[in-house]
Design a protein around this motif. Structure first.
Motif, PDB file in Angstrom:
ATOM      1  N   LYS A 252       0.794  -1.241  -0.179  1.00 57.82           N
ATOM      2  CA  LYS A 252       0.088   0.078  -0.027  1.00 57.82           C
ATOM      3  C   LYS A 252       0.928   1.146  -0.139  1.00 57.82           C
ATOM      4  O   LYS A 252       0.406   2.360  -0.558  1.00 57.82           O
ATOM      5  N   TYR A 253       2.203   0.993   0.671  1.00 59.00           N
ATOM      6  CA  TYR A 253       2.959   2.432   0.529  1.00 59.00           C
ATOM      7  C   TYR A 253       3.758   2.580  -0.605  1.00 59.00           C
ATOM      8  O   TYR A 253       4.272   3.611  -0.797  1.00 59.00           O
ATOM      9  N   ARG A 254       3.241   1.827  -1.698  1.00 53.00           N
ATOM     10  CA  ARG A 254       4.182   1.928  -2.964  1.00 53.00           C
ATOM     11  C   ARG A 254       3.270   2.745  -3.940  1.00 53.00           C
ATOM     12  O   ARG A 254       3.816   3.216  -5.055  1.00 53.00           O
TER      13      ARG A 254
ATOM     14  N   SER B 289       1.015   5.955  -5.192  1.00 55.51           N
ATOM     15  CA  SER B 289       1.141   7.304  -5.116  1.00 55.51           C
ATOM     16  C   SER B 289       0.132   7.982  -4.179  1.00 55.51           C
ATOM     17  O   SER B 289      -0.925   7.296  -3.868  1.00 55.51           O
ATOM     18  N   GLU B 290       0.398   9.302  -3.825  1.00 55.22           N
ATOM     19  CA  GLU B 290      -0.688   9.718  -3.041  1.00 55.22           C
ATOM     20  C   GLU B 290      -1.782  10.427  -3.414  1.00 55.22           C
ATOM     21  O   GLU B 290      -2.827  10.703  -2.939  1.00 55.22           O
ATOM     22  N   ALA B 291      -2.015  10.064  -4.953  1.00 54.86           N
ATOM     23  CA  ALA B 291      -3.146  10.296  -5.583  1.00 54.86           C
ATOM     24  C   ALA B 291      -4.461   9.307  -5.229  1.00 54.86           C
ATOM     25  O   ALA B 291      -5.619   9.608  -5.322  1.00 54.86           O
ATOM     26  N   HIS B 292      -3.902   8.369  -4.542  1.00 50.67           N
ATOM     27  CA  HIS B 292      -4.927   7.318  -4.197  1.00 50.67           C
ATOM     28  C   HIS B 292      -4.827   7.112  -2.804  1.00 50.67           C
ATOM     29  O   HIS B 292      -4.016   6.899  -2.109  1.00 50.67           O
ATOM     30  N   GLU B 293      -6.129   6.867  -2.017  1.00 54.78           N
ATOM     31  CA  GLU B 293      -6.250   6.530  -0.564  1.00 54.78           C
ATOM     32  C   GLU B 293      -6.279   5.022  -0.751  1.00 54.78           C
ATOM     33  O   GLU B 293      -7.016   4.363  -1.520  1.00 54.78           O
TER      34      GLU B 293
ATOM     35  N   GLU C 101      -1.948   1.661 -10.977  1.00 58.11           N
ATOM     36  CA  GLU C 101      -2.132   3.203 -11.062  1.00 58.11           C
ATOM     37  C   GLU C 101      -2.524   3.686 -12.510  1.00 58.11           C
ATOM     38  O   GLU C 101      -3.561   4.643 -12.589  1.00 58.11           O
TER      39      GLU C 101
END
Length: 107
Positions: A14-16, A18-22, A92
């Protein structure tokens, strides 16, 4: 847009993204060990529409359209973190477009 990682996906993946997705995981939602139908029902109740999994059979066992869920299935040889990591960019890319309820295979 919230992406839920099924419990067959390593949590640290989950940490891989991007910040565009929760990105949330089934275990952190407290939904570990529940059957797929119940999982889809809980997702529907929470307004979640994206599930990432490696379970290729779920789409044959459940009516994804009924729950309004897009099931993104990674077509990988195993579920190890190193194996799934290259698929993050592909997932993504799919999420950049519109995702209709149903099955989406990530190869």
């Amino acid at each position: 847009m919230v992406l839920l990682l099924d419990e067959n996906i390593p949590r640290k993946l989950k940490y891989r993204f991007s910040e565009a997705h929760e990105v949330l995981t089934v275990p952190e939602m407290g939904w570990s060990g529940i059957k797929n139908g119940d999982l889809l029902q809980k997702m529907e109740q929470k307004g979640m529409t994206l599930l990432l999994s490696v379970d290729k059979n779920m789409s044959h066992q459940q009516n994804l359209e009924k729950y309004g869920v897009s099931l993104l299935v990674i077509d990988a040889v195993d579920t190890r973190y190193d194996t799934l990591l290259p698929f993050v960019a592909k997932v993504e890319k799919v999420l950049e477009g519109e995702t209709a309820p149903g099955l989406i295979i990530i190869e």
